[in-house]
Design an enzyme around this catalytic site. Structure first.
Site, short mmCIF file in Angstrom:
data_model
loop_
_atom_site.label_atom_id
_atom_site.label_comp_id
_atom_site.label_asym_id
_atom_site.label_seq_id
_atom_site.Cartn_x
_atom_site.Cartn_y
_atom_site.Cartn_z
N LYS A 125 1.08 -1.41 10.94
CA LYS A 125 2.53 -1.30 11.72
C LYS A 125 2.66 -2.52 13.07
O LYS A 125 2.38 -3.50 12.85
CB LYS A 125 2.41 0.04 12.60
CG LYS A 125 2.76 1.33 11.32
CD LYS A 125 4.04 0.96 10.92
CE LYS A 125 3.81 2.13 9.69
NZ LYS A 125 5.11 2.33 8.93
N ARG A 177 -14.48 -5.00 -4.50
CA ARG A 177 -14.52 -4.02 -3.83
C ARG A 177 -15.40 -3.62 -2.99
O ARG A 177 -14.89 -2.37 -2.58
CB ARG A 177 -14.79 -3.27 -5.88
CG ARG A 177 -13.92 -1.41 -5.88
CD ARG A 177 -13.30 -0.82 -6.90
NE ARG A 177 -14.04 -1.01 -7.68
CZ ARG A 177 -15.43 -0.93 -8.15
NH1 ARG A 177 -15.93 -0.19 -6.89
NH2 ARG A 177 -16.21 -1.24 -8.81
N TYR A 224 3.28 12.70 10.72
CA TYR A 224 3.69 12.16 9.88
C TYR A 224 3.94 12.81 9.30
O TYR A 224 2.95 13.03 8.05
CB TYR A 224 3.12 10.61 9.72
CG TYR A 224 3.71 9.10 8.62
CD1 TYR A 224 4.92 9.64 9.22
CD2 TYR A 224 3.35 9.48 7.92
CE1 TYR A 224 6.16 8.24 8.03
CE2 TYR A 224 3.66 8.91 6.32
CZ TYR A 224 5.04 7.70 7.03
OH TYR A 224 5.89 7.18 6.10
C1 LIG Z 1 1.56 7.47 12.55
C2 LIG Z 1 1.81 7.29 11.13
N1 LIG Z 1 0.36 7.35 10.32
C3 LIG Z 1 0.23 7.04 8.88
C4 LIG Z 1 1.45 6.19 8.31
C5 LIG Z 1 0.93 5.42 6.98
O1 LIG Z 1 0.73 4.36 6.49
P1 LIG Z 1 1.40 3.47 5.65
O2 LIG Z 1 3.17 3.51 5.51
O3 LIG Z 1 1.03 2.14 5.90
O4 LIG Z 1 0.72 4.45 4.39
C6 LIG Z 1 2.79 5.89 9.35
C7 LIG Z 1 3.54 5.56 8.55
O5 LIG Z 1 4.83 5.00 9.25
C8 LIG Z 1 2.83 6.27 10.63
O6 LIG Z 1 3.66 6.28 10.83
#
Ligand SMILES: Cc1ncc(COP(=O)(O)O)c(C=O)c1O
Length: 381
Positions: free
Chosen positions: A203, A54, A106
Site C-alpha cells: 500500500k 532466502r 481486514y
Molecule cells: C490493513 C491490511 N492489512 C493487510 C493486508 C494484506 O496485504 P496484502 O494484500 O499485501 O497481502 C491488507 C490488504 O488490503 C490490508 O488492507
C-alpha cells in the site's frame, strides 16, 4: 552503507532511506543485487555478510533496516505480501494458543484465521477492540496474541493502542498492530506499547500500485521475534531483491505522499459530511467520529483511506461509483491514483460491511478535482 543520524525528522530519515553512496561508483540509487548465493572465503568465513538469499540479501536487509528505523523497532522482517507477514505471526504460535482479533480486521486476515489457523489448532475470538471492555472480556489464560488494526479497513474504527497493550500484557499476551493505513508517518504503535507491527507494504510504503510486500517490525528480540525470523528463513515467503528495492524506493517519498493524501482525504471527508446524499462519513480525523479523541491522542492523522455511506442503499452506492471519472474502480490503496470501492460486493456473501458503503483511497491528485468529481457523481447518481 551510510545512515542518517536518528535525531533527524522522519521526513529526512525516510528521504535518505536509500543509504547514501554505494560501491566504487558512489551510486546514490542503491544497486539491485540479484544474487541468490554469496561466496565463502578460503578460510570458511562469509566476509560479505550473506550466505544464501532466502536467509538474507542486501536489498531486503536495507528495506528491513529502514522499516525498523521508521517504526522505532529493533528489527524488521520483510515478506512477499502483507498477508504473508500476518500469516507468519500466527505460524509463530503453537496449536492450542488463543488469539483475540479485531472483529473488523481486514477480511482476508479473518478468513486466514478461520480457514487456515483454526483447523491448524489456534482458537480465535473476535472482539470489537475499539471497546476495551469487549477486548478485556475476550481474553483467556491461553491468549498469546491480541491482533488489532487501527483504523480498521474499511469501517475505520479506532482502537486505543495503549489501552489494548495494557490489557494484553496483564493477560500475558502480546499486542500486534496492523499499521498499514496510517503508516509510521502518522502513527507508531510501538511507542504506545504494541509489541509487533504488521504492514502490507503493498500500500503506502511501496506507494505506486506496482509491488506486493509485507513486513513485521518487532519491539524486542524476544522469543516471538526469534520464531518469526525462523519462519521467514525456513518458509521463504520473502520479497525478491527487485520488490525490496521498489519498496525501499517508495519509502523515500513516503512522508510527503502520506501527508498530502491525509490532507486531501480530510478535505474530501468534510465535503461529503455536508452533502445531503451522504448518510455518514467514517473518517477518524472528523470530530464527529465516535473515536476521534483516541485517534487524535495516538496518531497525527488517519491517512488517505476512509469510507462513507449513502442515503439510498446499495443501488445509490453502486451508481455513484459507476459515475466517478477520476476515481478508478479498483481495490487496494496507497498509490498515486484515487480509487473507489464497493467493499460489500468485493468481500462476498460473508461480508459484514454495509452495502451502502463506498471506500475511497485518496491518491496524489488535487483534492479540488476529486471533490468536483464526487459532486457530479452524487448529483447524477
Ligand atoms: C490493513 C491490511 N492489512 C493487510 C493486508 C494484506 O496485504 P496484502 O494484500 O499485501 O497481502 C491488507 C490488504 O488490503 C490490508 O488492507
Amino acid at each position: 552503507m551510510d545512515r542518517e543520524p536518528s535525531s533527524a525528522s522522519i521526513a529526512t530519515r525516510a528521504a535518505h532511506a536509500g543509504g547514501g553512496a554505494h560501491g566504487d561508483a558512489r551510486s546514490l540509487a542503491p544497486p539491485i543485487d540479484l544474487s541468490t548465493t554469496f561466496e565463502r572465503d578460503a578460510g570458511g568465513e562469509y566476509s560479505g555478510g550473506f550466505i544464501y538469499a532466502r536467509d538474507d540479501n542486501p536489498n531486503r536487509r536495507a528495506l528491513e533496516s529502514a522499516l525498523a528505523e521508521l517504526e522505532g523497532g529493533v528489527a524488521a522482517a520483510a515478506f512477499a505480501s502483507g498477508s504473508a507477514a500476518a500469516m507468519t505471526v500466527f505460524q509463530a504460535l503453537r496449536p492450542g494458543d488463543h488469539v483475540v482479533a479485531a472483529h473488523d480486521s481486514y477480511y482476508s486476515i479473518r478468513q486466514m484465521l478461520d480457514d487456515v489457523f483454526v483447523p491448524w489448532g489456534l482458537t480465535v475470538t473476535y472482539a470489537d477492540c475499539s471497546d476495551l471492555d469487549a477486548l478485556a472480556g475476550a481474553l483467556r489464560p491461553s491468549t498469546r496474541i491480541v491482533f488489532i488494526e487501527t483504523p480498521s479497513n474499511p469501517m475505520m474504527r479506532v482502537t486505543d493502542i495503549a489501552g489494548a497493550a495494557i490489557l494484553a500484557h496483564e493477560a500475558g499476551a502480546l499486542l500486534v498492530c496492523d499499521n498499514t493505513l496510517p503508516t509510521p508517518v502518522l502513527q507508531r504503535p510501538l511507542e504506545h506499547g504494541a509489541d509487533l507491527v504488521v504492514h502490507a507494504t503493498t500500500k503506502y510504503l511501496a506507494g505506486n500500485h506496482d509491488t506486493m510486500g509485507g513486513a513485521l517490525v518487532g519491539a524486542r528480540h524476544d522469543e516471538l521475534w526469534q520464531r518469526i525470523r525462523a519462519q521467514q528463513r525456513l518458509g521463504g515467503a520473502i520479497p525478491s531483491p527487485f520488490a525490496s528495492w521498489l519498496t525501499l524506493r517508495g519509502v523515500t517519498s513516503l512522508v510527503p505522499r502520506v501527508r498530502w493524501q491525509n490532507q486531501s482525504a480530510l478535505a474530501i471527508a468534510r465535503f461529503l459530511a455536508d452533502h445531503p446524499a451522504v448518510r455518514d462519513v467514517l473518517c477518524p480525523d472528523l470530530p464527529s467520529h465516535p473515536q476521534h479523541a483516541i485517534a487524535a491522542k495516538q496518531s497525527a492523522g488517519s491517512g488517505g483511506l476512509f469510507s462513507f455511506r449513502l442515503r439510498g442503499g446499495a443501488e445509490k452506492a453502486l451508481s455513484v461509483a459507476s459515475r466517478l471519472g477520476l476515481f478508478r474502480r479498483a481495490t487496494s490503496f496507497g498509490g498515486p491514483e484515487s480509487l473507489v470501492e464497493h467493499r460489500a460486493s468485493v468481500e462476498g456473501a460473508a461480508s459484514k460491511t454495509p452495502d451502502d458503503l463506498l471506500r475511497l483511497a485518496i491518491g496524489l491528485e488535487e483534492s479540488t478535482d476529486l471533490i468536483a468529481d464526487l459532486a457530479q457523481a452524487l448529483e447524477a447518481g
